[in-house]
Enzyme design. Structure first.
Site, PDB file in Angstrom:
ATOM      1  N   GLY A 223       0.819  -1.217   0.000  1.00 28.08           N
ATOM      2  CA  GLY A 223       0.000   0.000   0.000  1.00 28.08           C
ATOM      3  C   GLY A 223       0.843   1.253   0.000  1.00 28.08           C
ATOM      4  N   ASN A 224       0.207   2.377   0.239  1.00 29.05           N
ATOM      5  CA  ASN A 224       0.947   3.644   0.353  1.00 29.05           C
ATOM      6  C   ASN A 224       0.234   4.550   1.347  1.00 29.05           C
ATOM      7  OD1 ASN A 224      -0.938   5.501  -1.124  1.00 29.05           O
ATOM      8  ND2 ASN A 224      -0.560   4.005  -2.748  1.00 29.05           N
TER       9      ASN A 224
END
Ligand code: PMT
Length: 417
Positions: A223-224
């Site tokens: 993810g980020n």
């Protein structure tokens, strides 16, 4: 009659700013929430005239509303109000919208039957402005067939209902009958005013929000740091200007009033949703952070450390969502706006993305800053357009960044079909 106030507080672009709102307050214990509604409306720059019933004045003093609005509340039907004889007629004429919050069961009955025997029902009967009511009463009173019949009559006449909400009631019981929270009431009003007066009425704008999650297994993902705040703020600004706003979202932030949210997780899901929604849209604003890569094979079951030891994950490149979204739509040409999140060489990298992604402009933000970018309420962006133009905007709330973007989107839109 109350005079117009000299200066407008609030933010440019807020549909409440400079609008004349009549707030009807009727006799319920939840009258205390009308105080906060008043304060929020005034802070948003609305001109607020309060009409209240004698019963409401048993719960909250007119002085409270006078102090908040710097305007005389309208209470008695027999009191002459300064220079005007028929206060309710003048209030009704001036109103851009009338909100009755709280609206008691007997207020609903009065409105449904066209009775006009207090300042609130008088003004409601006299106005042609949109009428919104926020009921508040005990759950059994709300469910009573008499109340429900009145609600149906009022809905059929175009009265808009905000709530009531489920939750704890003044009686101590749980049920349907709580007044909607002030923040939400004001947002609902904002949306409806935008729809009446905004410069994006009749437009559909799709916004992506949040970071995509690329599954490694059923538990873990790549993810980020994107929280979705930027995308939601752009969508709220679009909604406030009258657009039909759609958020393709990877996060579970509260759904803004009047905005449609399409929930997705991965880049492939986001792409499918963006392509579908954009087939009938005027603009696409890609404020979300899409993972450039996804694990080649997501495991069906949780990967166990004792079985794998050290491991590596093969990554596949994700398709570029904004570049692959068809430009021709049912509404003409899609106006595409890209974002660029960079930690170095902001302008050079953003310029490169502008051409690569087929966007009309790119919103560049330096995500190494701590006061802007990921997760916070503000952003500091540079807008670079496809004709070489550049605008460096100062640190500002993401909602205001949304308006700055939409100011530039507006002249780029295809003529309405
Ligand atoms: O969500 P917040 O916490 O509020 O943070 C806001 C933000 C920093 C995420 C936002 O302001 C922002 O910069 N969004 C874009 C982040 C990003 O993915 O930048 P990028 O440089 O990797 O991508 C450039 C553009 O291409 C973006 O519009 C992106 O959505 C789009 N893209 C990227 C990859 C891909 N496969 N498809 C795409 O369409």
């Amino acid at each position: 009659m109350n005079a117009e106030p000299p200066a407008l507080p609030g933010r440019p672009g807020d549909p409440l700013r400079g609008r004349h709102i009549v707030l009807g307050v009727t006799g319920s214990i939840s009258c205390y929430k009308a105080i906060e509604v008043t304060s929020r409306l005034v802070q948003a720059g609305a001109i607020v005239d309060v009409a209240m019933t004698e019963h409401a004045a048993q719960f909250v003093r007119p002085l409270t509303f006078r102090s908040l609005t710097a305007r005389e509340p309208y209470l008695s039907m027999w009191e002459p109000y300064a220079d005007v004889g028929e206060a309710h007629v003048e209030l009704a004429r001036r109103a851009d919208a009338m909100l009755i919050a709280p609206a008691t069961a007997s207020t609903l009955a009065r409105l449904a039957n066209g009775l006009a025997d207090d300042q609130v029902s008088l003004t409601a009967l006299a106005t042609t402005a949109p009428l919104l009511v926020a009921p508040a009463m005990d759950g059994q009173m709300w469910e009573n067939p008499a109340t429900q019949a009145n609600v149906e009559i009022l809905k059929a006449r175009g009265v808009q209902f905000l709530g009531p909400m489920q939750g704890r009631l003044a009686s101590g019981r749980m049920g349907l009958g709580r007044l909607m929270e002030p923040e939400r009431l004001v947002e609902e009003l904002r949306w409806r005013l935008g729809r009446e007066h905004g410069d994006l009425v009749g437009r559909r704008i799709v916004v992506s929000a949040g970071g995509t999650r690329e599954a490694i297994d059923p538990v873990r993902y790549v993810g980020n740091r994107s929280s979705g705040k930027m995308g939601y703020a752009v969508a709220e600004a679009a909604r406030d200007r009258g657009a039909e706003a759609v958020i393709v979202s990877t996060v579970s932030l509260p759904v803004p009033a009047g905005v449609r949210v399409v929930a997705v997780e991965s880049a492939l899901q986001m792409m499918e949703a963006v392509h579908r929604e954009c087939a009938d849209a005027d603009a696409l604003i890609m404020a979300g952070a899409v993972a450039d890569y996804r694990p080649a094979d997501a495991a069906d079951q949780k990967i166990k450390r004792d079985k794998t030891g050290d491991m590596s994950i093969d990554l596949l490149e994700n398709p570029d969502i904004i570049a692959t979204t068809p430009i021709e739509t049912k509404r003409g040409r899609l106006t595409k706006i890209s974002f660029a999140a960079e930690t170095q060489d902001l302008i050079a990298n953003a310029k490169a993305k502008l051409t690569k992604k087929g966007a009309r402009f790119v919103v560049a933000n330096d995500v190494s800053a701590t006061d802007a970018g990921f997760g916070v309420d503000n952003n500091r962006v540079t807008i670079l357009d496809d004709e070489g133009g550049r605008a460096d905007l100062p640190l500002m709330p993401k909602y205001d960044v949304g308006h700055a973007i939409l100011d530039r989107v507006l002249p780029l839109l295809s003529p309405k079909k």
